[in-house]
Motif scaffolding. Structure first.
Motif, PDB file in Angstrom:
ATOM      1  N   VAL A  14       0.839  -1.206   0.000  1.00  0.00           N
ATOM      2  CA  VAL A  14       0.000   0.000   0.000  1.00  0.00           C
ATOM      3  C   VAL A  14       0.871   1.253   0.000  1.00  0.00           C
ATOM      4  CG1 VAL A  14      -1.643   1.340   1.371  1.00  0.00           C
ATOM      5  CG2 VAL A  14      -1.988  -1.113   1.059  1.00  0.00           C
ATOM      6  N   TRP A  15       1.889   1.267   0.857  1.00  0.00           N
ATOM      7  CA  TRP A  15       2.773   2.428   0.905  1.00  0.00           C
ATOM      8  C   TRP A  15       3.536   2.601  -0.401  1.00  0.00           C
ATOM      9  CZ3 TRP A  15       2.948   6.422   4.096  1.00  0.00           C
ATOM     10  CH2 TRP A  15       2.346   6.308   5.346  1.00  0.00           C
ATOM     11  N   ALA A  16       3.942   1.501  -1.012  1.00  0.00           N
ATOM     12  CA  ALA A  16       4.658   1.581  -2.288  1.00  0.00           C
ATOM     13  C   ALA A  16       3.746   2.128  -3.386  1.00  0.00           C
ATOM     14  CB  ALA A  16       5.197   0.206  -2.672  1.00  0.00           C
ATOM     15  N   ALA A  17       2.494   1.661  -3.406  1.00  0.00           N
ATOM     16  CA  ALA A  17       1.542   2.154  -4.404  1.00  0.00           C
ATOM     17  C   ALA A  17       1.278   3.644  -4.218  1.00  0.00           C
ATOM     18  CB  ALA A  17       0.233   1.365  -4.311  1.00  0.00           C
ATOM     19  N   MET A  18       1.130   4.065  -2.952  1.00  0.00           N
ATOM     20  CA  MET A  18       0.902   5.479  -2.674  1.00  0.00           C
ATOM     21  C   MET A  18       2.115   6.322  -3.072  1.00  0.00           C
ATOM     22  SD  MET A  18      -0.092   7.342   0.929  1.00  0.00           S
ATOM     23  CE  MET A  18       1.569   7.134   1.569  1.00  0.00           C
ATOM     24  N   ALA A  19       3.306   5.833  -2.756  1.00  0.00           N
ATOM     25  CA  ALA A  19       4.519   6.561  -3.106  1.00  0.00           C
ATOM     26  C   ALA A  19       4.687   6.665  -4.621  1.00  0.00           C
ATOM     27  CB  ALA A  19       5.737   5.878  -2.483  1.00  0.00           C
ATOM     28  N   ALA A  20       4.363   5.565  -5.339  1.00  0.00           N
ATOM     29  CA  ALA A  20       4.480   5.588  -6.796  1.00  0.00           C
ATOM     30  C   ALA A  20       3.486   6.581  -7.403  1.00  0.00           C
ATOM     31  CB  ALA A  20       4.236   4.189  -7.353  1.00  0.00           C
ATOM     32  N   SER A  21       2.249   6.576  -6.901  1.00  0.00           N
ATOM     33  CA  SER A  21       1.231   7.500  -7.412  1.00  0.00           C
ATOM     34  C   SER A  21       1.634   8.946  -7.147  1.00  0.00           C
ATOM     35  CB  SER A  21      -0.121   7.201  -6.768  1.00  0.00           C
ATOM     36  OG  SER A  21      -0.526   5.879  -7.030  1.00  0.00           O
ATOM     37  N   PHE A  22       2.076   9.208  -5.930  1.00  0.00           N
ATOM     38  CA  PHE A  22       2.495  10.563  -5.576  1.00  0.00           C
ATOM     39  C   PHE A  22       3.721  10.972  -6.381  1.00  0.00           C
ATOM     40  CE2 PHE A  22       4.919  13.563  -2.934  1.00  0.00           C
ATOM     41  CZ  PHE A  22       3.965  14.560  -2.771  1.00  0.00           C
ATOM     42  N   GLY A  23       4.637  10.030  -6.590  1.00  0.00           N
ATOM     43  CA  GLY A  23       5.843  10.337  -7.356  1.00  0.00           C
ATOM     44  C   GLY A  23       5.533  10.679  -8.811  1.00  0.00           C
ATOM     45  N   ILE A  24       4.613   9.926  -9.431  1.00  0.00           N
ATOM     46  CA  ILE A  24       4.233  10.208 -10.813  1.00  0.00           C
ATOM     47  C   ILE A  24       3.575  11.581 -10.920  1.00  0.00           C
ATOM     48  CG2 ILE A  24       2.702   9.498 -12.701  1.00  0.00           C
ATOM     49  CD1 ILE A  24       3.157   6.604 -11.775  1.00  0.00           C
ATOM     50  N   LEU A  25       2.660  11.867  -9.980  1.00  0.00           N
ATOM     51  CA  LEU A  25       1.994  13.169  -9.982  1.00  0.00           C
ATOM     52  C   LEU A  25       2.988  14.301  -9.787  1.00  0.00           C
ATOM     53  CD1 LEU A  25      -0.613  14.859  -9.960  1.00  0.00           C
ATOM     54  CD2 LEU A  25      -0.750  14.453  -7.496  1.00  0.00           C
TER      55      LEU A  25
END
Length: 281
Positions: A14-25
């Motif tokens: 979950v944290w990895a998915a959130m970090a990836a989404s935030f990083g792309i944005l």
């Protein structure tokens, strides 16, 4: 032990998915600011474009986009309020509720290009309206209807039944109950849905490209059935001139202005949602 391991793996995922989404944005926003900030100036924001957008500014595109969403708001907002109130207070049959839910979610899931084709066939061809910013506003209003309806409905539905019972016990009519008790509390959810819908509508290209906008040669319209130039279609026109460095720079600048408008609507919607969530019944 297995349960703890499963929980740990899920938490990491979950944290990895959130970090990836935030990083792309963050990456996309950073690129737009890096590429587009150099094009932003007073002249760019307040002068008309020329040479198919490769030169000049974007004042008419900003005015056109604002005009489209303002009239989309005037059309969609009262219709959404009325539908949400009707669905919450008057529809008692679960069968009818299921039908309305299907219609709302179905409308929300229609691709934006379909709205544009519908507007082209029905308004431009059958009704012979021609390329019209007003028709574009109607199509955008239809697009954002589900978002506003659902947000308003959830806000009204979250009001405890005791409010309704007390109001009716005091002798209020159904209409007085709606206008004095339900509507004031439902407006917050309606405004939140409106801002979310507008943040989507202002960035749409496909629904308005065929029915509301022209790529060049337009100014501020003086009638309902005239075309405008909008920020998304202007970006599309500039992208087709990517070999021209000045046109590409203007495309980045226009993209940054559009992003800032979307961020304003999104942040305003978040603020309204946070403020509404603090209300205690």
């Amino acid at each position: 032990m297995n349960r703890k391991l499963t929980n740990a793996v899920f938490k990491i995922f979950v944290w990895a998915a959130m970090a990836a989404s935030f990083g792309i944005l963050l990456f996309l926003i950073s690129v737009l600011f890096w590429k587009g900030f150099g094009a932003i100036s007073f002249d760019f924001l307040f002068t008309p474009s020329s040479n198919f957008g490769a030169e000049g500014g974007i004042v008419y595109q900003i005015v056109g986009s604002i005009l489209l969403i303002v009239f989309a708001t005037l059309i969609a907002f009262p219709l959404s309020l009325g539908f949400a109130i009707y669905k919450s207070e008057y529809v008692k049959s679960s069968y009818v509720q299921n039908i309305t839910d299907t219609l709302i979610y179905g409308l929300n899931g229609i691709p934006s290009i379909i709205f544009g084709i519908f507007g082209l066939i029905f308004f431009v061809n059958l009704l012979n309206t021609g390329i019209s910013w007003f028709v574009g506003s109607i199509i955008l209003a239809i697009m954002i209807l589900p978002t506003i309806i659902l947000s308003t409905y959830q806000a009204i539905n979250s009001i405890p039944d005791s409010f309704r019972e007390n109001a009716l016990a005091l002798g209020l009519t159904k209409w007085q109950l709606i206008t004095t008790t339900l509507l004031p509390r439902g407006l917050s959810g309606a405004f939140t849905g409106l801002l979310i819908g507008l943040s989507r509508a202002i960035g749409e290209t496909a629904p308005i490209m065929f029915i509301a906008t022209a790529f060049s040669g337009v100014t501020i319209p003086v009638g309902f059935f005239e075309p405008v130039s909008a920020l998304p279609t202007h970006i599309l026109a500039l992208a087709q001139q990517a070999t021209n460095p000045q046109a590409l720079q203007n495309a980045w600048g226009t993209s940054l202005v559009l992003l800032l408008l979307v961020l304003i609507f999104s942040i305003a919607a978040l603020w309204r949602r946070v403020k509404f969530s603090k209300i205690e019944y």
